[in-house]
Design a protein around this motif. Structure first.
Motif: not given
Length: 318
Positions: A152-157
């Motif tokens: 995955i590229r990252g998290l936006a929560l």
């Protein structure tokens, strides 16, 4: 047959008829909800059952995971369409939610749900997606990142559950049932009539202080909560929601992907100072943004701000 026996039999018959009436009422409401909000996506077999998902747009992949008691409609009142202008957006009904099934005895703890998300990423051939998680979906997204098994590229929560909670909001008081038999009994008798007769207290906690958008019940999928299955599976999620969080909290320093968080300052479900501010104070590599006056349901009540936040996170990872 004496008078006492006759009286007892009469009481039993009345109770049985009342319960039967509640079951019939719940079934009717279930059918009405499903006619008003039919499946809008495709179906995919997964290890725990059948996944309902929708993919729109083109561009870098974004995978969106809804929270406790939600379904993919939570992202479909403007947020997904906005992001689909320059991303390929996949929104899912988590196993057991919406129109996705979850066969017993599939576990419902956060780590097990993260494993299912990894399976879904592979099955849908998502290319290093940015994972967006709302509320409980945020905890699941964090578990995916900590496990490190999916690319995955990252998290936006969005308003994520991030740390162990000693006392949850009273909005979830009726969900704390650990017996499957009792959970099913309540789901098919009292749960739906209670939600129909007195929805305001729970709605004010979940959405407040913001109003519920007019399109939430249908396009946002809100009517799907009027189904016994919804109550049963939401209860299963709730009783295991906190199980993995203590161990996860000790591992956040090991996160190997960027994490950004968006919180409303008036969230009545999760404390933004605790799940956002305290977390970032301990782990300053995690970014935090606040939306003044916003409540917990950011994907529904603040789709433009949520889309801008996710787009900023995505561009930073390009």
């Amino acid at each position: 047959m004496n008078a006492v026996t006759i009286a007892l039999l009469s009481v039993v018959c009345v109770v049985a008829l009342l319960l039967l009436g509640l079951v019939i009422y719940s079934w009717v409401k279930k059918r009405q909800a499903e006619r008003a909000v039919p499946p809008r996506g495709a179906f995919l077999p997964v290890s725990c059952g059948k996944l309902h998902y929708l993919t729109i747009g083109s561009g870098p992949d974004v995978l969106m995971i809804h929270g406790l008691g939600g379904q993919l409609g939570n992202f479909d009142t403007g947020l997904a369409d906005d992001l689909a202008r320059d991303h390929r957006v996949t929104i899912i009904d988590r196993p057991g939610a919406g129109y996705s099934t979850r066969r017993p005895p599939c576990p419902t703890n956060v780590g097990a749900q993260a494993e299912l998300i990894e399976e879904i990423i592979g099955a849908l051939k998502l290319d290093r997606p940015l994972v967006v998680g709302h509320s409980l979906g945020g905890a699941i997204a964090l578990a995916v990142a900590l496990r490190g098994r999916a690319k995955i590229r990252g998290l936006a929560l969005l308003a994520p559950l991030t740390l162990p909670v000693e006392e949850y909001s009273e909005a979830f008081a009726g969900l704390a049932i650990r017996s499957d038999a009792l959970r099913r009994f309540v789901g098919w008798t009292f749960a739906v009539p209670t939600m129909v007769r007195r929805p305001e207290p729970v709605q004010e906690l979940i959405f407040g202080p913001e109003p519920i958008p007019d399109d939430y019940l249908v396009k946002g999928g809100g009517l799907l909560s009027l189904r016994p299955h919804h109550f049963i599976e939401t209860s299963r999620d709730f009783v295991e929601a906190d199980t993995d969080l203590p161990a996860m909290a000790r591992q956040y320093a090991n996160l190997r992907v960027p994490v950004r968080i968006l919180y409303g300052t008036e969230d009545r479900i999760l404390d933004h100072d605790y799940h956002g501010g305290s977390l970032v104070a301990r782990h300053p590599q995690i970014g935090l943004e606040l939306v003044e006056g916003a409540g917990h349901m950011l994907p529904v009540t603040r789709p433009e701000e949520s889309a801008a936040f996710i787009r900023r996170a995505s561009k930073a990872l390009s």
